[in-house]
Write a protein that holds these residues in place. Structure first.
Motif, PDB file in Angstrom:
ATOM      1  N   ASP A 109       0.855  -1.191   0.000  1.00 51.12           N
ATOM      2  CA  ASP A 109       0.000   0.000   0.000  1.00 51.12           C
ATOM      3  C   ASP A 109       0.889   1.238   0.000  1.00 51.12           C
ATOM      4  OD1 ASP A 109      -2.334   1.441   0.003  1.00 51.12           O
ATOM      5  OD2 ASP A 109      -2.594   1.368   2.177  1.00 51.12           O
ATOM      6  N   SER A 110       1.415   1.572  -1.174  1.00 50.51           N
ATOM      7  CA  SER A 110       2.431   2.620  -1.259  1.00 50.51           C
ATOM      8  C   SER A 110       2.347   3.329  -2.601  1.00 50.51           C
ATOM      9  CB  SER A 110       3.823   2.004  -1.074  1.00 50.51           C
ATOM     10  OG  SER A 110       4.839   2.919  -1.405  1.00 50.51           O
ATOM     11  N   TRP A 111       2.958   4.519  -2.657  1.00 49.06           N
ATOM     12  CA  TRP A 111       3.042   5.277  -3.901  1.00 49.06           C
ATOM     13  C   TRP A 111       4.319   4.964  -4.678  1.00 49.06           C
ATOM     14  CZ3 TRP A 111       1.597  10.340  -0.911  1.00 49.06           C
ATOM     15  CH2 TRP A 111       0.210  10.375  -0.729  1.00 49.06           C
ATOM     16  N   ALA A 112       5.127   4.074  -4.179  1.00 48.50           N
ATOM     17  CA  ALA A 112       6.378   3.729  -4.853  1.00 48.50           C
ATOM     18  C   ALA A 112       6.100   2.861  -6.087  1.00 48.50           C
ATOM     19  CB  ALA A 112       7.303   2.990  -3.892  1.00 48.50           C
ATOM     20  N   PRO A 113       7.037   2.797  -7.036  1.00 50.87           N
ATOM     21  CA  PRO A 113       6.862   1.929  -8.213  1.00 50.87           C
ATOM     22  C   PRO A 113       6.770   0.458  -7.825  1.00 50.87           C
ATOM     23  CG  PRO A 113       8.619   3.532  -8.568  1.00 50.87           C
ATOM     24  CD  PRO A 113       8.253   3.626  -7.121  1.00 50.87           C
ATOM     25  N   VAL A 164       9.845  -1.428  -6.682  1.00 50.44           N
ATOM     26  CA  VAL A 164      10.295  -1.059  -5.340  1.00 50.44           C
ATOM     27  C   VAL A 164       9.437  -1.749  -4.283  1.00 50.44           C
ATOM     28  CG1 VAL A 164      10.726   0.865  -3.765  1.00 50.44           C
ATOM     29  CG2 VAL A 164      11.141   1.140  -6.213  1.00 50.44           C
ATOM     30  N   LEU A 165       8.154  -1.926  -4.580  1.00 52.30           N
ATOM     31  CA  LEU A 165       7.281  -2.653  -3.655  1.00 52.30           C
ATOM     32  C   LEU A 165       7.784  -4.082  -3.472  1.00 52.30           C
ATOM     33  CD1 LEU A 165       3.705  -1.549  -4.833  1.00 52.30           C
ATOM     34  CD2 LEU A 165       5.270  -0.395  -3.277  1.00 52.30           C
ATOM     35  N   VAL A 166       8.100  -4.727  -4.579  1.00 52.58           N
ATOM     36  CA  VAL A 166       8.606  -6.103  -4.509  1.00 52.58           C
ATOM     37  C   VAL A 166       9.943  -6.137  -3.772  1.00 52.58           C
ATOM     38  CG1 VAL A 166       9.388  -8.072  -5.869  1.00 52.58           C
ATOM     39  CG2 VAL A 166       7.395  -6.759  -6.616  1.00 52.58           C
ATOM     40  N   PHE A 167      10.785  -5.160  -4.060  1.00 52.25           N
ATOM     41  CA  PHE A 167      12.093  -5.094  -3.407  1.00 52.25           C
ATOM     42  C   PHE A 167      11.944  -4.966  -1.890  1.00 52.25           C
ATOM     43  CE2 PHE A 167      15.275  -2.264  -1.533  1.00 52.25           C
ATOM     44  CZ  PHE A 167      16.427  -3.001  -1.737  1.00 52.25           C
ATOM     45  N   SER A 168      11.081  -4.064  -1.433  1.00 51.04           N
ATOM     46  CA  SER A 168      10.911  -3.871   0.010  1.00 51.04           C
ATOM     47  C   SER A 168      10.323  -5.112   0.670  1.00 51.04           C
ATOM     48  CB  SER A 168      10.027  -2.652   0.278  1.00 51.04           C
ATOM     49  OG  SER A 168       8.741  -2.809  -0.305  1.00 51.04           O
ATOM     50  N   TRP A 169       9.479  -5.826  -0.052  1.00 57.23           N
ATOM     51  CA  TRP A 169       8.943  -7.097   0.440  1.00 57.23           C
ATOM     52  C   TRP A 169      10.077  -8.099   0.649  1.00 57.23           C
ATOM     53  CZ3 TRP A 169       8.285 -11.855  -2.459  1.00 57.23           C
ATOM     54  CH2 TRP A 169       7.469 -12.795  -1.836  1.00 57.23           C
ATOM     55  N   GLN A 170      11.021  -8.127  -0.296  1.00 57.90           N
ATOM     56  CA  GLN A 170      12.173  -9.013  -0.163  1.00 57.90           C
ATOM     57  C   GLN A 170      13.060  -8.599   1.007  1.00 57.90           C
ATOM     58  OE1 GLN A 170      13.488  -8.437  -4.316  1.00 57.90           O
ATOM     59  NE2 GLN A 170      13.370 -10.652  -4.553  1.00 57.90           N
ATOM     60  N   LYS A 173       0.304   5.699   2.628  1.00 59.49           N
ATOM     61  CA  LYS A 173       1.008   5.359   1.389  1.00 59.49           C
ATOM     62  C   LYS A 173       2.256   6.208   1.205  1.00 59.49           C
ATOM     63  CE  LYS A 173      -3.005   3.673  -1.210  1.00 59.49           C
ATOM     64  NZ  LYS A 173      -3.810   3.811  -2.449  1.00 59.49           N
ATOM     65  N   GLY A 174       2.159   7.472   1.586  1.00 58.19           N
ATOM     66  CA  GLY A 174       3.311   8.351   1.452  1.00 58.19           C
ATOM     67  C   GLY A 174       4.431   7.988   2.404  1.00 58.19           C
ATOM     68  N   VAL A 175       4.085   7.557   3.626  1.00 59.33           N
ATOM     69  CA  VAL A 175       5.102   7.169   4.602  1.00 59.33           C
ATOM     70  C   VAL A 175       5.792   5.877   4.167  1.00 59.33           C
ATOM     71  CG1 VAL A 175       5.516   6.559   7.011  1.00 59.33           C
ATOM     72  CG2 VAL A 175       3.821   8.300   6.445  1.00 59.33           C
ATOM     73  N   VAL A 176       5.001   4.926   3.688  1.00 60.50           N
ATOM     74  CA  VAL A 176       5.587   3.680   3.181  1.00 60.50           C
ATOM     75  C   VAL A 176       6.536   3.986   2.029  1.00 60.50           C
ATOM     76  CG1 VAL A 176       5.098   1.428   2.161  1.00 60.50           C
ATOM     77  CG2 VAL A 176       3.556   2.368   3.876  1.00 60.50           C
ATOM     78  N   MET A 177       6.123   4.900   1.162  1.00 62.34           N
ATOM     79  CA  MET A 177       6.960   5.287   0.027  1.00 62.34           C
ATOM     80  C   MET A 177       8.303   5.848   0.496  1.00 62.34           C
ATOM     81  SD  MET A 177       6.316   8.403  -2.647  1.00 62.34           S
ATOM     82  CE  MET A 177       6.629   9.550  -1.298  1.00 62.34           C
ATOM     83  N   LEU A 178       8.288   6.670   1.535  1.00 60.39           N
ATOM     84  CA  LEU A 178       9.530   7.251   2.041  1.00 60.39           C
ATOM     85  C   LEU A 178      10.461   6.176   2.591  1.00 60.39           C
ATOM     86  CD1 LEU A 178       8.109  10.424   3.804  1.00 60.39           C
ATOM     87  CD2 LEU A 178       9.741  10.403   1.920  1.00 60.39           C
ATOM     88  N   TRP A 179       9.910   5.264   3.367  1.00 51.88           N
ATOM     89  CA  TRP A 179      10.720   4.164   3.910  1.00 51.88           C
ATOM     90  C   TRP A 179      11.316   3.334   2.777  1.00 51.88           C
ATOM     91  CZ3 TRP A 179      10.813  -1.132   3.706  1.00 51.88           C
ATOM     92  CH2 TRP A 179      11.541  -1.797   4.694  1.00 51.88           C
ATOM     93  N   GLN A 180      10.501   3.074   1.767  1.00 49.66           N
ATOM     94  CA  GLN A 180      10.972   2.276   0.636  1.00 49.66           C
ATOM     95  C   GLN A 180      12.029   3.024  -0.170  1.00 49.66           C
ATOM     96  OE1 GLN A 180       7.045   1.667  -0.942  1.00 49.66           O
ATOM     97  NE2 GLN A 180       6.949  -0.455  -0.238  1.00 49.66           N
TER      98      GLN A 180
END
Length: 275
Positions: free
Chosen positions: A108-112, A115-121, A207-214
């Motif tokens: 649940d993020s604004w990142a591409p 990057v979502l898959v990467f952060s999951w890994q 979503k914006g906070v998750v994006m920043l962390w990612q």
């Protein structure tokens, strides 16, 4: 399994239906052979019959059945949870209740998407870090050290993205960007919810906070690759500037109706996320 019996069968390519008959609702095998068995083949035949007779045949129509959910059939959700159970390392499995909530949030993020898959890994410990490559036999133990620090620590996810002095200073600068001073946890999985708690952003704007962390972990990983493969010099402030610029671009791609200028993003990122 029984190539010898297959070779002397009179009907090696017959179907099961052609190799027996139903007698009072019970299947009886009727196998034919090209010649009599040798003594040692009789024992082999006995083993074979014990195997096939243990299989219960019926008149019911064959159906596909999903092994992980025999009642409801195949679903993506059940497949995902099954893979999590199989692929999660012990450190993740032992904290399953907490980890599942954390891992679910990365989507649940604004990142591409990449990057979502990467952060999951990252959270599941599935990146090709030097330690993970060592476990797979790709790197010897002498080459599993972190490329950013001189203390000789192993390059695990927790070290690379948080405990390494280089990564630690980056996080300190990110928190300073938000006007915060925090005591960081000792795991990257623990830092994810701690980041939410520190920023105190409304749930609708998570979503914006998750994006920043990612963005932080993504740029740290890219910097690590540049250091290893291109021998590029590393600098904390340059990395932080890159994080700010990249996250701002991701923000513009998702919030085209209320864009903010880059200098506004650098001054007050929370306002840009919430507004």
């Amino acid at each position: 399994l029984y190539p010898r019996l297959f070779a002397i069968s009179s009907h090696p390519h017959a179907t099961i239906n052609e190799l027996g008959v139903w007698v009072n609702g019970v299947w009886r095998w009727h196998l034919e052979w090209r010649r009599s068995f040798f003594v040692w083949e009789e024992e082999l035949y006995g083993q074979f019959m014990r195997v096939v007779e243990s299989i219960i045949l019926s008149h019911e129509e064959d159906v596909w059945e999903f092994a992980f959910d025999r009642g409801g059939g195949y679903t993506v959700k059940v497949s995902y949870l099954s893979l999590c159970d199989k692929l999660s390392p012990p450190s993740i499995s032992s904290l399953r209740a907490v980890t599942c909530r954390v891992v679910d949030c990365v989507w649940d993020s604004w990142a591409p998407s990449k990057v979502l898959v990467f952060s999951w890994q990252v959270l599941l410990g599935r990146l090709p870090t030097r330690v993970n490559l060592g476990r797979r036999g790709v790197l010897p133990s002498s080459e599993q050290r972190c490329c950013h620090c001189d203390v000789g620590c192993l390059e695990t996810e927790d070290h690379l993205f948080l405990l390494c002095p280089f990564a630690w200073n980056i996080w300190m600068e990110i928190y300073k960007w938000f006007g915060l001073v925090e005591v960081l946890p000792d795991t990257i999985g623990g830092l994810f919810p701690a980041f939410f708690k520190a920023l105190k952003v409304p749930k609708k704007k998570h979503k914006g906070v998750v994006m920043l962390w990612q963005a932080v972990v993504w740029v740290i990983w890219k910097t690590r690759n540049d250091t290893i493969f291109a021998q590029k010099p590393r600098n904390v402030h340059e990395v932080v500037d890159k994080i700010k610029h990249m996250s701002w671009q991701w923000l513009l791609a998702k919030k085209s109706k209320s864009p903010c200028l880059f200098y506004e993003w650098c001054i007050d990122p929370l306002y840009c996320i919430i507004s």
